[in-house]
Scaffold this motif. Sequence first.
Motif, PDB file in Angstrom:
ATOM      1  N   MET A 289      77.159 -28.689 -27.838  1.00  0.00           N
ATOM      2  CA  MET A 289      78.416 -29.005 -27.161  1.00  0.00           C
ATOM      3  C   MET A 289      78.987 -27.686 -26.675  1.00  0.00           C
ATOM      4  O   MET A 289      78.547 -26.609 -27.092  1.00  0.00           O
ATOM      5  CB  MET A 289      79.401 -29.710 -28.093  1.00  0.00           C
ATOM      6  CG  MET A 289      80.006 -28.853 -29.165  1.00  0.00           C
ATOM      7  SD  MET A 289      81.098 -29.798 -30.284  1.00  0.00           S
ATOM      8  CE  MET A 289      82.499 -30.153 -29.207  1.00  0.00           C
ATOM      9  N   ASP A 290      79.956 -27.764 -25.774  1.00  0.00           N
ATOM     10  CA  ASP A 290      80.559 -26.499 -25.359  1.00  0.00           C
ATOM     11  C   ASP A 290      81.777 -26.212 -26.229  1.00  0.00           C
ATOM     12  O   ASP A 290      82.399 -27.115 -26.779  1.00  0.00           O
ATOM     13  CB  ASP A 290      80.875 -26.462 -23.860  1.00  0.00           C
ATOM     14  CG  ASP A 290      82.085 -27.296 -23.485  1.00  0.00           C
ATOM     15  OD1 ASP A 290      82.339 -28.310 -24.154  1.00  0.00           O
ATOM     16  OD2 ASP A 290      82.768 -26.937 -22.505  1.00  0.00           O
ATOM     17  N   VAL A 291      82.062 -24.926 -26.399  1.00  0.00           N
ATOM     18  CA  VAL A 291      83.180 -24.497 -27.238  1.00  0.00           C
ATOM     19  C   VAL A 291      84.393 -24.345 -26.332  1.00  0.00           C
ATOM     20  O   VAL A 291      84.578 -23.326 -25.681  1.00  0.00           O
ATOM     21  CB  VAL A 291      82.868 -23.168 -27.955  1.00  0.00           C
ATOM     22  CG1 VAL A 291      84.022 -22.791 -28.887  1.00  0.00           C
ATOM     23  CG2 VAL A 291      81.578 -23.281 -28.759  1.00  0.00           C
ATOM     24  N   SER A 292      85.193 -25.418 -26.252  1.00  0.00           N
ATOM     25  CA  SER A 292      86.362 -25.372 -25.371  1.00  0.00           C
ATOM     26  C   SER A 292      87.664 -25.325 -26.163  1.00  0.00           C
ATOM     27  O   SER A 292      88.652 -24.787 -25.696  1.00  0.00           O
ATOM     28  CB  SER A 292      86.363 -26.586 -24.447  1.00  0.00           C
ATOM     29  OG  SER A 292      86.287 -27.784 -25.184  1.00  0.00           O
ATOM     30  N   ASP A 293      87.663 -25.883 -27.354  1.00  0.00           N
ATOM     31  CA  ASP A 293      88.899 -25.943 -28.163  1.00  0.00           C
ATOM     32  C   ASP A 293      88.845 -25.032 -29.382  1.00  0.00           C
ATOM     33  O   ASP A 293      89.620 -25.215 -30.329  1.00  0.00           O
ATOM     34  CB  ASP A 293      89.147 -27.400 -28.620  1.00  0.00           C
ATOM     35  CG  ASP A 293      89.390 -28.340 -27.446  1.00  0.00           C
ATOM     36  OD1 ASP A 293      89.847 -27.864 -26.393  1.00  0.00           O
ATOM     37  OD2 ASP A 293      89.118 -29.532 -27.578  1.00  0.00           O
ATOM     38  N   GLY A 294      87.969 -24.056 -29.378  1.00  0.00           N
ATOM     39  CA  GLY A 294      87.860 -23.129 -30.499  1.00  0.00           C
ATOM     40  C   GLY A 294      86.632 -23.419 -31.339  1.00  0.00           C
ATOM     41  O   GLY A 294      86.274 -24.564 -31.578  1.00  0.00           O
ATOM     42  N   LEU A 295      85.968 -22.357 -31.815  1.00  0.00           N
ATOM     43  CA  LEU A 295      84.724 -22.508 -32.572  1.00  0.00           C
ATOM     44  C   LEU A 295      84.936 -23.346 -33.826  1.00  0.00           C
ATOM     45  O   LEU A 295      84.137 -24.240 -34.131  1.00  0.00           O
ATOM     46  CB  LEU A 295      84.180 -21.121 -32.952  1.00  0.00           C
ATOM     47  CG  LEU A 295      82.888 -21.141 -33.781  1.00  0.00           C
ATOM     48  CD1 LEU A 295      81.743 -21.790 -33.009  1.00  0.00           C
ATOM     49  CD2 LEU A 295      82.504 -19.734 -34.234  1.00  0.00           C
ATOM     50  N   VAL A 296      86.011 -23.069 -34.563  1.00  0.00           N
ATOM     51  CA  VAL A 296      86.240 -23.764 -35.832  1.00  0.00           C
ATOM     52  C   VAL A 296      86.376 -25.276 -35.594  1.00  0.00           C
ATOM     53  O   VAL A 296      85.709 -26.084 -36.246  1.00  0.00           O
ATOM     54  CB  VAL A 296      87.508 -23.208 -36.532  1.00  0.00           C
ATOM     55  CG1 VAL A 296      87.900 -24.086 -37.718  1.00  0.00           C
ATOM     56  CG2 VAL A 296      87.270 -21.764 -36.978  1.00  0.00           C
ATOM     57  N   GLY A 297      87.228 -25.640 -34.659  1.00  0.00           N
ATOM     58  CA  GLY A 297      87.472 -27.057 -34.407  1.00  0.00           C
ATOM     59  C   GLY A 297      86.283 -27.751 -33.766  1.00  0.00           C
ATOM     60  O   GLY A 297      85.959 -28.889 -34.111  1.00  0.00           O
ATOM     61  N   ASP A 298      85.627 -27.066 -32.848  1.00  0.00           N
ATOM     62  CA  ASP A 298      84.511 -27.719 -32.149  1.00  0.00           C
ATOM     63  C   ASP A 298      83.294 -27.869 -33.054  1.00  0.00           C
ATOM     64  O   ASP A 298      82.567 -28.863 -32.966  1.00  0.00           O
ATOM     65  CB  ASP A 298      84.184 -26.953 -30.863  1.00  0.00           C
ATOM     66  CG  ASP A 298      85.212 -27.253 -29.760  1.00  0.00           C
ATOM     67  OD1 ASP A 298      85.881 -28.311 -29.837  1.00  0.00           O
ATOM     68  OD2 ASP A 298      85.352 -26.437 -28.827  1.00  0.00           O
TER      69      ASP A 298
ATOM     70  N   GLY B 163      86.028 -15.982 -28.739  1.00  0.00           N
ATOM     71  CA  GLY B 163      87.399 -15.518 -28.961  1.00  0.00           C
ATOM     72  C   GLY B 163      88.021 -14.706 -27.844  1.00  0.00           C
ATOM     73  O   GLY B 163      89.232 -14.491 -27.845  1.00  0.00           O
ATOM     74  N   ASP B 164      87.207 -14.262 -26.893  1.00  0.00           N
ATOM     75  CA  ASP B 164      87.769 -13.423 -25.823  1.00  0.00           C
ATOM     76  C   ASP B 164      88.887 -14.140 -25.071  1.00  0.00           C
ATOM     77  O   ASP B 164      89.942 -13.563 -24.810  1.00  0.00           O
ATOM     78  CB  ASP B 164      86.670 -13.016 -24.829  1.00  0.00           C
ATOM     79  CG  ASP B 164      85.584 -12.217 -25.507  1.00  0.00           C
ATOM     80  OD1 ASP B 164      85.865 -11.089 -25.934  1.00  0.00           O
ATOM     81  OD2 ASP B 164      84.464 -12.731 -25.641  1.00  0.00           O
ATOM     82  N   ALA B 165      88.642 -15.397 -24.727  1.00  0.00           N
ATOM     83  CA  ALA B 165      89.622 -16.128 -23.912  1.00  0.00           C
ATOM     84  C   ALA B 165      90.919 -16.339 -24.686  1.00  0.00           C
ATOM     85  O   ALA B 165      92.012 -16.220 -24.122  1.00  0.00           O
ATOM     86  CB  ALA B 165      89.043 -17.468 -23.459  1.00  0.00           C
TER      87      ALA B 165
ATOM     88  N   LEU C 179      88.683 -17.194 -33.681  1.00  0.00           N
ATOM     89  CA  LEU C 179      87.821 -18.255 -34.197  1.00  0.00           C
ATOM     90  C   LEU C 179      88.366 -19.659 -33.938  1.00  0.00           C
ATOM     91  O   LEU C 179      87.609 -20.625 -33.921  1.00  0.00           O
ATOM     92  CB  LEU C 179      87.580 -18.062 -35.705  1.00  0.00           C
ATOM     93  CG  LEU C 179      86.835 -16.781 -36.087  1.00  0.00           C
ATOM     94  CD1 LEU C 179      86.645 -16.713 -37.600  1.00  0.00           C
ATOM     95  CD2 LEU C 179      85.491 -16.679 -35.388  1.00  0.00           C
ATOM     96  N   THR C 180      89.674 -19.776 -33.787  1.00  0.00           N
ATOM     97  CA  THR C 180      90.250 -21.115 -33.591  1.00  0.00           C
ATOM     98  C   THR C 180      90.799 -21.335 -32.184  1.00  0.00           C
ATOM     99  O   THR C 180      91.103 -22.469 -31.814  1.00  0.00           O
ATOM    100  CB  THR C 180      91.404 -21.406 -34.587  1.00  0.00           C
ATOM    101  OG1 THR C 180      92.485 -20.508 -34.308  1.00  0.00           O
ATOM    102  CG2 THR C 180      90.956 -21.224 -36.029  1.00  0.00           C
ATOM    103  N   GLY C 181      90.968 -20.276 -31.413  1.00  0.00           N
ATOM    104  CA  GLY C 181      91.558 -20.402 -30.080  1.00  0.00           C
ATOM    105  C   GLY C 181      90.583 -21.042 -29.099  1.00  0.00           C
ATOM    106  O   GLY C 181      89.370 -21.006 -29.293  1.00  0.00           O
ATOM    107  N   GLY C 182      91.128 -21.607 -28.038  1.00  0.00           N
ATOM    108  CA  GLY C 182      90.283 -22.336 -27.091  1.00  0.00           C
ATOM    109  C   GLY C 182      89.758 -21.500 -25.945  1.00  0.00           C
ATOM    110  O   GLY C 182      89.854 -20.274 -25.950  1.00  0.00           O
ATOM    111  N   ASP C 183      89.150 -22.192 -24.993  1.00  0.00           N
ATOM    112  CA  ASP C 183      88.790 -21.642 -23.688  1.00  0.00           C
ATOM    113  C   ASP C 183      87.599 -20.695 -23.666  1.00  0.00           C
ATOM    114  O   ASP C 183      87.420 -19.940 -22.702  1.00  0.00           O
ATOM    115  CB  ASP C 183      90.004 -20.951 -23.036  1.00  0.00           C
ATOM    116  CG  ASP C 183      91.122 -21.937 -22.721  1.00  0.00           C
ATOM    117  OD1 ASP C 183      90.819 -23.055 -22.295  1.00  0.00           O
ATOM    118  OD2 ASP C 183      92.304 -21.587 -22.916  1.00  0.00           O
TER     119      ASP C 183
END
Lengths: 328, 328
Positions: free
Chosen positions: B216-225, B163-165, B264-268
């Motif tokens: 996988m890497d978490v690029s589009d948010g934890l919830v979505g990924d 969530g930091d990003a 939790l849902t934000g990307g990056d």
Amino acid sequence: MPRPTEDELIARYFAPLAGAGGLSLRDDAALLTPSPGHDLVLTTDAVVAGVHYFPDDPASSIACKALGVNLSDLAAKGAEPRGFLLTLALSDEWDEPWLAEFCTGLSEAAALASCPLLGGDTVRAAGATLVGITALGEVPAGTMVRRGAAKAGDRLLVSGTIGDAALGLKLRQKPAASWGGTLSFPARTALVDRYLHPQARLALAPALRAHARAAMDVSDGLVGDLAKMMRAADLSAEVEIEAVPLSEAARAALAAGARLDTALTGGDDYEILCAADPAQVPALREAALKAGVPLTEIGTVTEGGAPPVFRAADGTARSFRSGSFSHF
Amino acid sequence: MPRPTEDELIARYFAPLAGAGGLSLRDDAALLTPSPGHDLVLTTDAVVAGVHYFPDDPASSIACKALGVNLSDLAAKGAEPRGFLLTLALSDEWDEPWLAEFCTGLSEAAALASCPLLGGDTVRAAGATLVGITALGEVPAGTMVRRGAAKAGDRLLVSGTIGDAALGLKLRQKPAASWGGTLSFPARTALVDRYLHPQARLALAPALRAHARAAMDVSDGLVGDLAKMMRAADLSAEVEIEAVPLSEAARAALAAGARLDTALTGGDDYEILCAADPAQVPALREAALKAGVPLTEIGTVTEGGAPPVFRAADGTARSFRSGSFSHF
């Protein structure tokens, strides 16, 4: 109608193009098992709407060009394609019919070259559409044909015919203008087709590996690309202009008033320029002939780092105003 | 002052970044000798000005992000980087100081990851600048960590903090607005830095290969990924929200009024989400710790294909309005 999400696009349009290593485009990355004893050959080239192609070119032609310019680099290095990755940055104007046609063209071009899609990224362009491709090929270890390996005394050869695409571009720009208007329909079509649908000379790859000393593809014009190849070797060259192979359609265009300079300095030929030891030339030409690709001797590599000299039939040297075509 | 040609740009800015296989960027293609007994892992991701980053972000940050998002995919697959190819489509506003800073950032990020430049293409963008990168990595044959290989009963773990990003992006968008104004300078800086400079978790790659079942890497948010990862395995998951690791800066932001949903849902994030057999979790965590990357258990993979359930401390299930961040 709401636009599909990126995941829907992938499932609908791109996943059907994916090779085994593409993992149906449902993983973060693609997987490729290199052939033992081979080197990888890697190249990346992008085409941009309004810069490298006309925004209203058929979508299938744009796909064919985007893949073709990369496959042409592989062919020049003597490499066999293994697969490619696609970056598609779509302008806000795209619609699904365009994308469907793009993917049809891409699928056909990829199948023809045995070069499956391995992965990709689809993004919003914030401007003109861009199609970026990274192509991967292989050569038996140590056999990649280099650009800068020519030696003085080598013969220079070029595949197919030179200048068709540059003349086709002129026709694409101004179909009715000057010499274009007097050309026959088949000649016009042939020239425009060469511009729209570059055919990478992949069939030539084994012959180049076996018999050529140096090679590159002719993408920015014969004059400029030969100069590049000679600079890379710190050598020069002499070319007989009369020997440069021209198609029937190109000859008709020149007879109708098109400029020879356009043919010799214009881009988008995607033929192969190579240098070979004179002793290797017969074998090289025979192998090329067997592969169905005509190869023509156009000159000789010479000592010194001066720009290559192009000689007319009367022996006088010609200079060119625009040495090389640059999209940048 | 006339702008440099593409060849001059290559010689001045890009050739110094080239690895051995890049052949000083003076050939049509790059050459890479694969490590015997290894598979290649390939990924491509592009970032576009105004879509994936702010046009006035520092050029070195843009370079760091463009390479980082690709390296993050390699890390998630357990791969070690071998090199990358760059497509740089420059908007008409570029100047040499921008490009020089871009290349400095790219050079530093590439050196940190031992991932040299192998080749590239520089074109005119006809719109916003686009940075496209294709990254190549390697794994011992057959060991690439898949996205869809989780099994019911596996524990779910995530690296670093989440969530930091996304919170940093909010600060980058509106520095003075609402909760941002009350945060300490170090907290603000930490969050914005996570947004600007993703650090791929390459150090985790060997631990993932050895002990994880899927990643996988978490690029589009934890919830979505997480939902994506479970869909790929046709499974579901239960996550304890309290267990999701948050940084001190993120906790301060939440205390100041930022929304947990953003985190939790934000990307990056570019952290790694993985699934491991419970019996492997101690070894996985120990290997990660030795590699200097904290790994936190956040939940369990469950049967059924329903969307993952996120449980609050009181046991109630939370749903999220925006499951996944999409740039497209």
